[in-house]
Design a protein around this motif. Sequence first.
Motif, mmCIF file in Angstrom:
data_model
loop_
_atom_site.group_PDB
_atom_site.id
_atom_site.type_symbol
_atom_site.label_atom_id
_atom_site.label_comp_id
_atom_site.label_asym_id
_atom_site.label_seq_id
_atom_site.Cartn_x
_atom_site.Cartn_y
_atom_site.Cartn_z
ATOM 1 N N UNK A 127 19.838 1.888 -4.708
ATOM 2 C CA UNK A 127 20.287 0.820 -3.819
ATOM 3 C C UNK A 127 19.378 -0.388 -4.027
ATOM 4 N N UNK A 128 19.850 -1.543 -3.628
ATOM 5 C CA UNK A 128 19.048 -2.759 -3.752
ATOM 6 C C UNK A 128 17.730 -2.609 -3.019
ATOM 7 N N UNK A 129 17.767 -2.045 -1.839
ATOM 8 C CA UNK A 129 16.543 -1.887 -1.044
ATOM 9 C C UNK A 129 15.560 -0.955 -1.748
ATOM 10 N N UNK A 130 16.032 0.167 -2.286
ATOM 11 C CA UNK A 130 15.141 1.084 -2.997
ATOM 12 C C UNK A 130 14.561 0.428 -4.248
ATOM 13 N N UNK A 131 15.394 -0.269 -4.997
ATOM 14 C CA UNK A 131 14.919 -0.950 -6.202
ATOM 15 C C UNK A 131 13.905 -2.038 -5.848
ATOM 16 N N UNK A 132 14.136 -2.739 -4.738
ATOM 17 C CA UNK A 132 13.183 -3.769 -4.303
ATOM 18 C C UNK A 132 11.837 -3.170 -3.912
ATOM 19 N N UNK A 133 11.854 -2.009 -3.305
ATOM 20 C CA UNK A 133 10.575 -1.362 -2.959
ATOM 21 C C UNK A 133 9.761 -1.108 -4.221
ATOM 22 N N UNK A 134 10.425 -0.648 -5.262
ATOM 23 C CA UNK A 134 9.749 -0.403 -6.534
ATOM 24 C C UNK A 134 9.291 -1.722 -7.155
ATOM 25 N N UNK A 135 10.165 -2.714 -7.172
ATOM 26 C CA UNK A 135 9.861 -3.982 -7.841
ATOM 27 C C UNK A 135 8.732 -4.741 -7.149
ATOM 28 N N UNK A 136 8.775 -4.846 -5.832
ATOM 29 C CA UNK A 136 7.721 -5.575 -5.109
ATOM 30 C C UNK A 136 6.397 -4.806 -5.206
ATOM 31 N N UNK A 137 6.459 -3.493 -5.131
ATOM 32 C CA UNK A 137 5.245 -2.686 -5.343
ATOM 33 C C UNK A 137 4.704 -2.920 -6.744
ATOM 34 N N UNK A 138 5.605 -3.044 -7.705
ATOM 35 C CA UNK A 138 5.200 -3.312 -9.092
ATOM 36 C C UNK A 138 4.449 -4.625 -9.222
ATOM 37 N N UNK A 139 4.901 -5.655 -8.517
ATOM 38 C CA UNK A 139 4.185 -6.940 -8.554
ATOM 39 C C UNK A 139 2.761 -6.732 -8.048
ATOM 40 N N UNK A 140 2.618 -6.044 -6.931
ATOM 41 C CA UNK A 140 1.281 -5.802 -6.365
ATOM 42 C C UNK A 140 0.384 -5.038 -7.339
ATOM 43 N N UNK A 141 0.921 -4.008 -7.943
ATOM 44 C CA UNK A 141 0.144 -3.200 -8.886
ATOM 45 C C UNK A 141 -0.269 -4.027 -10.095
ATOM 46 N N UNK A 142 0.663 -4.793 -10.631
ATOM 47 C CA UNK A 142 0.356 -5.586 -11.828
ATOM 48 C C UNK A 142 -0.620 -6.719 -11.527
ATOM 49 N N UNK A 143 -0.552 -7.310 -10.336
ATOM 50 C CA UNK A 143 -1.542 -8.327 -9.970
ATOM 51 C C UNK A 143 -2.939 -7.715 -9.965
ATOM 52 N N UNK A 144 -3.058 -6.488 -9.490
ATOM 53 C CA UNK A 144 -4.337 -5.791 -9.523
ATOM 54 C C UNK A 144 -4.792 -5.584 -10.965
#
Length: 142
Positions: free
Chosen positions: A19-36
């Motif tokens: 779902x869009x919401x599930x994919x967004x959880x992964x994608x936004x978490x991915x931004x946080x991880x990659x910024x680190x």
Amino acid sequence: MNFAEYQAAVAHRFKSSFSTVDALMVAVSGILIELDEVGRATTAAEEHEELGDTLFYIGYSAALVDFKPFYGFGYIVDLNDVYSELLQALGMIHKAKRKTTLVDWEYQVGRSISMAYCWVEQQGVDMESLYQANITKVSALN
């Protein structure tokens, strides 16, 4: 290539049954991880790669909510502000998944994506090189 073209290429490569919401959880978490990961880079090449990975998740997030980043901040975007906005967005996405929110969570996601994109741009890297490197990397995954 501009961001809209890059975003379309990323979205095309990573269609999923989530779902869009599930994919967004992964994608936004991915931004946080990659910024680190950007902060942990020890060479310019590693930093470039991690900025590209951050940009991938920004493009993927933006595609999921059909959002075009805006640039009206009028100031240098601080990384701590980016983290704060992304964490707020993640919380709102989680509430949207549980259907316990009445707020405009899509706007918060868009704002955080925009801030992250502006922060990446402010790092002084050639954005075209990030787009091209990531398209090549993503293409190799299939």
